[in-house]
Design a protein around this motif. Structure first.
Motif, PDB file in Angstrom:
ATOM      1  N   PRO A   1      29.255  -1.325  -4.514  1.00 27.93           N
ATOM      2  CA  PRO A   1      30.264  -0.623  -3.726  1.00 27.93           C
ATOM      3  C   PRO A   1      31.129   0.265  -4.592  1.00 27.93           C
ATOM      4  O   PRO A   1      31.611  -0.140  -5.642  1.00 27.93           O
ATOM      5  CB  PRO A   1      31.068  -1.776  -3.107  1.00 27.93           C
ATOM      6  CG  PRO A   1      30.133  -2.936  -3.098  1.00 27.93           C
ATOM      7  CD  PRO A   1      29.297  -2.771  -4.327  1.00 27.93           C
ATOM      8  N   GLY A   2      31.313   1.495  -4.159  1.00 26.44           N
ATOM      9  CA  GLY A   2      32.153   2.417  -4.899  1.00 26.44           C
ATOM     10  C   GLY A   2      31.401   3.229  -5.941  1.00 26.44           C
ATOM     11  O   GLY A   2      31.918   4.192  -6.486  1.00 26.44           O
ATOM     12  N   GLN A   3      30.127   2.857  -6.275  1.00 23.39           N
ATOM     13  CA  GLN A   3      29.368   3.600  -7.275  1.00 23.39           C
ATOM     14  C   GLN A   3      28.859   4.910  -6.678  1.00 23.39           C
ATOM     15  O   GLN A   3      28.300   4.942  -5.591  1.00 23.39           O
ATOM     16  CB  GLN A   3      28.190   2.747  -7.746  1.00 23.39           C
ATOM     17  CG  GLN A   3      27.269   3.476  -8.726  1.00 23.39           C
ATOM     18  CD  GLN A   3      26.073   2.631  -9.086  1.00 23.39           C
ATOM     19  OE1 GLN A   3      26.033   1.450  -8.784  1.00 23.39           O
ATOM     20  NE2 GLN A   3      25.093   3.241  -9.712  1.00 23.39           N
ATOM     21  N   ASP A   4      29.063   6.017  -7.411  1.00 28.09           N
ATOM     22  CA  ASP A   4      28.593   7.312  -6.940  1.00 28.09           C
ATOM     23  C   ASP A   4      27.083   7.392  -7.085  1.00 28.09           C
ATOM     24  O   ASP A   4      26.490   6.865  -8.034  1.00 28.09           O
ATOM     25  CB  ASP A   4      29.251   8.449  -7.740  1.00 28.09           C
ATOM     26  CG  ASP A   4      30.741   8.536  -7.458  1.00 28.09           C
ATOM     27  OD1 ASP A   4      31.132   8.113  -6.355  1.00 28.09           O
ATOM     28  OD2 ASP A   4      31.494   8.999  -8.334  1.00 28.09           O
TER      29      ASP A   4
ATOM     30  N   ASN B   1      17.718  12.229   1.962  1.00 30.53           N
ATOM     31  CA  ASN B   1      17.534  10.930   2.617  1.00 30.53           C
ATOM     32  C   ASN B   1      17.898   9.776   1.692  1.00 30.53           C
ATOM     33  O   ASN B   1      18.473   8.769   2.120  1.00 30.53           O
ATOM     34  CB  ASN B   1      16.087  10.777   3.090  1.00 30.53           C
ATOM     35  CG  ASN B   1      15.760  11.707   4.236  1.00 30.53           C
ATOM     36  OD1 ASN B   1      16.644  12.141   4.965  1.00 30.53           O
ATOM     37  ND2 ASN B   1      14.480  12.038   4.391  1.00 30.53           N
ATOM     38  N   GLU B   2      17.582   9.938   0.415  1.00 31.87           N
ATOM     39  CA  GLU B   2      17.913   8.881  -0.553  1.00 31.87           C
ATOM     40  C   GLU B   2      19.423   8.757  -0.716  1.00 31.87           C
ATOM     41  O   GLU B   2      19.962   7.647  -0.797  1.00 31.87           O
ATOM     42  CB  GLU B   2      17.255   9.189  -1.895  1.00 31.87           C
ATOM     43  CG  GLU B   2      17.452   8.081  -2.919  1.00 31.87           C
ATOM     44  CD  GLU B   2      16.748   8.393  -4.223  1.00 31.87           C
ATOM     45  OE1 GLU B   2      16.968   7.660  -5.204  1.00 31.87           O
ATOM     46  OE2 GLU B   2      15.979   9.373  -4.262  1.00 31.87           O
ATOM     47  N   LYS B   3      20.114   9.878  -0.742  1.00 34.87           N
ATOM     48  CA  LYS B   3      21.571   9.827  -0.855  1.00 34.87           C
ATOM     49  C   LYS B   3      22.190   9.177   0.378  1.00 34.87           C
ATOM     50  O   LYS B   3      23.105   8.343   0.270  1.00 34.87           O
ATOM     51  CB  LYS B   3      22.121  11.251  -1.031  1.00 34.87           C
ATOM     52  CG  LYS B   3      23.636  11.283  -1.184  1.00 34.87           C
ATOM     53  CD  LYS B   3      24.118  12.700  -1.415  1.00 34.87           C
ATOM     54  CE  LYS B   3      25.645  12.712  -1.601  1.00 34.87           C
ATOM     55  NZ  LYS B   3      26.153  14.090  -1.835  1.00 34.87           N
ATOM     56  N   LEU B   4      21.677   9.550   1.570  1.00 38.00           N
ATOM     57  CA  LEU B   4      22.181   8.952   2.799  1.00 38.00           C
ATOM     58  C   LEU B   4      21.919   7.450   2.832  1.00 38.00           C
ATOM     59  O   LEU B   4      22.786   6.658   3.234  1.00 38.00           O
ATOM     60  CB  LEU B   4      21.524   9.634   4.006  1.00 38.00           C
ATOM     61  CG  LEU B   4      21.952   9.121   5.395  1.00 38.00           C
ATOM     62  CD1 LEU B   4      23.454   9.316   5.593  1.00 38.00           C
ATOM     63  CD2 LEU B   4      21.161   9.831   6.486  1.00 38.00           C
ATOM     64  N   ALA B   5      20.709   7.053   2.403  1.00 38.77           N
ATOM     65  CA  ALA B   5      20.386   5.623   2.366  1.00 38.77           C
ATOM     66  C   ALA B   5      21.291   4.880   1.390  1.00 38.77           C
ATOM     67  O   ALA B   5      21.717   3.750   1.649  1.00 38.77           O
ATOM     68  CB  ALA B   5      18.918   5.440   1.985  1.00 38.77           C
ATOM     69  N   HIS B   6      21.602   5.529   0.257  1.00 36.31           N
ATOM     70  CA  HIS B   6      22.493   4.904  -0.724  1.00 36.31           C
ATOM     71  C   HIS B   6      23.894   4.717  -0.139  1.00 36.31           C
ATOM     72  O   HIS B   6      24.495   3.642  -0.284  1.00 36.31           O
ATOM     73  CB  HIS B   6      22.556   5.770  -1.981  1.00 36.31           C
ATOM     74  CG  HIS B   6      23.464   5.232  -3.040  1.00 36.31           C
ATOM     75  ND1 HIS B   6      23.035   4.348  -4.010  1.00 36.31           N
ATOM     76  CD2 HIS B   6      24.786   5.432  -3.271  1.00 36.31           C
ATOM     77  CE1 HIS B   6      24.050   4.027  -4.784  1.00 36.31           C
ATOM     78  NE2 HIS B   6      25.122   4.682  -4.374  1.00 36.31           N
TER      79      HIS B   6
ATOM     80  N   ARG C   1      24.782   4.578   3.051  1.00 36.93           N
ATOM     81  CA  ARG C   1      24.759   3.571   4.113  1.00 36.93           C
ATOM     82  C   ARG C   1      24.552   2.173   3.554  1.00 36.93           C
ATOM     83  O   ARG C   1      25.110   1.195   4.068  1.00 36.93           O
ATOM     84  CB  ARG C   1      23.655   3.903   5.115  1.00 36.93           C
ATOM     85  CG  ARG C   1      23.966   5.137   5.953  1.00 36.93           C
ATOM     86  CD  ARG C   1      22.890   5.405   6.981  1.00 36.93           C
ATOM     87  NE  ARG C   1      23.253   6.520   7.848  1.00 36.93           N
ATOM     88  CZ  ARG C   1      22.475   7.021   8.796  1.00 36.93           C
ATOM     89  NH1 ARG C   1      21.268   6.488   9.005  1.00 36.93           N
ATOM     90  NH2 ARG C   1      22.873   8.041   9.546  1.00 36.93           N
ATOM     91  N   GLY C   2      23.760   2.070   2.497  1.00 36.85           N
ATOM     92  CA  GLY C   2      23.581   0.767   1.866  1.00 36.85           C
ATOM     93  C   GLY C   2      24.874   0.250   1.268  1.00 36.85           C
ATOM     94  O   GLY C   2      25.199  -0.937   1.380  1.00 36.85           O
ATOM     95  N   ASN C   3      25.627   1.142   0.624  1.00 36.07           N
ATOM     96  CA  ASN C   3      26.919   0.744   0.071  1.00 36.07           C
ATOM     97  C   ASN C   3      27.887   0.326   1.169  1.00 36.07           C
ATOM     98  O   ASN C   3      28.615  -0.659   1.046  1.00 36.07           O
ATOM     99  CB  ASN C   3      27.525   1.898  -0.730  1.00 36.07           C
ATOM    100  CG  ASN C   3      27.156   1.818  -2.204  1.00 36.07           C
ATOM    101  OD1 ASN C   3      26.727   0.785  -2.681  1.00 36.07           O
ATOM    102  ND2 ASN C   3      27.306   2.928  -2.901  1.00 36.07           N
ATOM    103  N   ALA C   4      27.910   1.116   2.286  1.00 34.60           N
ATOM    104  CA  ALA C   4      28.798   0.758   3.404  1.00 34.60           C
ATOM    105  C   ALA C   4      28.404  -0.583   4.006  1.00 34.60           C
ATOM    106  O   ALA C   4      29.263  -1.418   4.329  1.00 34.60           O
ATOM    107  CB  ALA C   4      28.751   1.859   4.469  1.00 34.60           C
ATOM    108  N   LEU C   5      27.084  -0.812   4.142  1.00 33.41           N
ATOM    109  CA  LEU C   5      26.620  -2.088   4.687  1.00 33.41           C
ATOM    110  C   LEU C   5      26.964  -3.239   3.751  1.00 33.41           C
ATOM    111  O   LEU C   5      27.363  -4.326   4.202  1.00 33.41           O
ATOM    112  CB  LEU C   5      25.106  -2.022   4.915  1.00 33.41           C
ATOM    113  CG  LEU C   5      24.450  -3.289   5.473  1.00 33.41           C
ATOM    114  CD1 LEU C   5      25.049  -3.636   6.829  1.00 33.41           C
ATOM    115  CD2 LEU C   5      22.940  -3.104   5.575  1.00 33.41           C
TER     116      LEU C   5
END
Length: 519
Positions: A5-8, A181-186, A188-192
């Motif tokens: 969480p919080g990692q760019d 898509n990879e950035k979006l998945a990252h 959303r993964g962090n938010a989840l």
């Protein structure tokens, strides 16, 4: 790439892994070319040069794979080195192997595609240009040695070069979409992940036990309170049937109250299925804790009630004391009669207050039964006319014959006495001035309305109408409506002030005992 969480999100991180796979492909391709050269190319046809070039290419492949991240060089410089090495080696092999007819240009297309997928911006077209230049130089050197047909072979090479640019463009478009898509998945993964950690923290801090079970009855998640209630150190993955058989049976049967064998504590069970055939969330409420909290609330309410009673009783007691002192000094009979009436009125007021408080204390002794409304209300009106002085005909009942309600008989009688008595003080007193209506509602509930033709309740008083000791009548105790609502609550019913065109209208909604769908 591990999600924190919080990692760019850094696109180069995923590209390093892709470059590693491409380096493995280079090593396999070099081994395959070495095998092909040994089998199909003799020493007279350039087999020695082929072997020398492949020796360099294989060594470079091993070195590039081993030293993938060399020092602190940027990814783009490392990628440029990989592409240049590939193009030089494949160009040399193509020259030794007979030009574009050797099939090497098709391997160059793989290099261009890799550059398009891993490169950035204009580098993609730089790699396509470099590959085209390599193939053209090889073709020119072959033409100078008169090894090729200048017209036909240069046409084929031109088409191959066009193919390099087409592959580079398509690869770049695919890479751009994949990176987005990879950035979006990252993200959303962090938010989840953050939401999951918040949920785990909230569940862990709950005062109630929480279990999450899968469709097979295995524990997926358990909070500390549930672990304490179950006693034995349960963990995720354990079957609930083996850990607490009585709890597993209660979840399947929908049982609400049970006593756990492990801890000996009584709990109230609530289960919620996420979906058909999916996980089940089980809530375990510690009844002992709930009873302690309810006891604390009752003690606090009792303290406030006692203070209010002391304040309300003080005034009539003072009037009684003052009237008795005056009576002792007064000799006139008419004055003595007035003072006696004052004493009697205030004594009755205190008696009503004590009676109301006693009724409030009986709200927990609730025994619901099936009551036929029309016969019950008819008897209630007869008793009110006989013992309470109610004028016959003032109250009119309208309701479906045989309508039944689930309620404690004594509670319902006290509730109606309070509501009708309240309406009696404010109505006109004409026949039908107080109206009692009963009707059935969906889902088997019953609505009972008590309405008068008086002035009604002002907007300023609506919020306080059910407060204890709130009254606009000097003769009232202010406990009637409060007790009526408490008795309704004890019977799982709802009493509220409803909107009406004239007068005050109180609505009682309770469980019925009728099958209204067939009436």
């Amino acid at each position: 790439m591990t999600l924190n969480p919080g990692q760019d999100w850094q696109p180069a991180e995923s590209r390093w892994e892709s470059l590693r796979y491409y380096s493995l492909y280079r090593l396999i391709a070099a081994s395959g070319l070495a095998f092909m050269g040994r089998v199909f190319i003799s020493a007279d046809e350039g087999g020695g040069a082929w072997g020398l070039i492949l020796g360099f290419y294989f060594s470079a492949a091993v070195a590039l794979l081993y030293f993938l991240r060399m020092g602190r060089l940027r990814f783009v410089w490392i990628l440029n080195l990989h592409i240049v090495v590939d193009l030089l080696a494949l160009g040399a092999l193509m020259y030794v192997g007979g030009g574009h007819r050797s099939g090497i240009p098709y391997m160059v297309m793989v290099v261009v595609a890799a550059g398009g997928l891993l490169g950035e911006g204009r580098l993609v077209f730089f790699y396509a240009s470099l590959a085209s230049l390599t193939v053209l130089v090889v073709q020119i050197l072959g033409a100078l040695k008169l090894q090729v047909d200048p017209v036909a072979d240069f046409t084929a090479v031109g088409l191959i070069c066009v193919g390099f640019f087409a592959i580079a463009l398509v690869a770049r478009l695919l890479a751009t979409r994949a990176l987005a898509n990879e950035k979006l998945a990252h993200l959303r993964g962090n938010a989840l992940l953050r939401q999951t950690r918040v949920n785990e923290k909230v569940i862990a801090d709950l005062n109630d036990g929480v279990l999450v079970l899968d469709s097979a009855g295995l524990i997926l998640q358990i909070n500390p309170k549930a672990a304490i209630l179950l006693g034995d150190k349960p963990e995720a993955g354990m079957p609930l049937a083996a850990l607490a058989p009585e709890l597993d049976g209660a979840v399947r049967e929908g049982q609400r109250i049970l006593r756990l064998t492990q801890s000996g504590q009584a709990v109230r069970l609530r289960s919620l299925k996420i979906g058909p055939g999916e996980d089940t969330v089980v809530y375990l409420e510690d009844l002992e804790r709930l009873e302690r909290e309810a006891q604390q609330i009752k003690l606090a309410a009792l303290g406030r009630l006692t203070g209010s009673i002391a304040h309300e009783i003080r005034n009539p007691l003072a009037a009684i004391s003052h009237a008795s002192e005056l009576m002792a000094e007064e000799k006139r009979a008419d004055v003595q009669a007035r003072l006696t009436r004052i004493i009697q009125d205030n004594t009755r007021r205190i008696e009503r207050m004590v009676r109301d408080v006693l009724e409030l204390g009986r709200r927990d002794r609730c025994t619901p039964e099936t009551i036929t409304l029309d016969s019950f209300i008819a008897g209630f009106l007869v008793d009110s006319e006989t013992y309470e002085g109610l004028t016959p005909g003032v109250v009119a009942y309208h309701g479906l014959a045989g309508l039944k309600i689930q309620f404690d008989r004594i509670h319902l009688q006290q509730l109606l006495w309070n509501l009708v008595g309240n309406a009696r003080r404010f109505c006109s007193g004409a026949p039908g001035a107080i109206r009692i209506d009963a009707r059935g509602l969906p889902e088997g509930r019953i609505e009972l309305k008590i309405q008068d033709d008086g002035p009604g309740v002002s907007l300023a008083m609506r919020s306080r109408i059910f407060e204890p000791f709130f009254t606009t009548d000097s003769r009232g105790t202010g406990l009637g409506l409060y007790i009526a609502r408490e008795l309704a609550s004890a019977n799982d019913a709802l009493l509220e002030l409803c909107e009406s065109e004239s007068g005050a209208c109180f609505c009682l909604t309770a469980e019925g005992a009728n099958d209204l769908r067939h009436e």
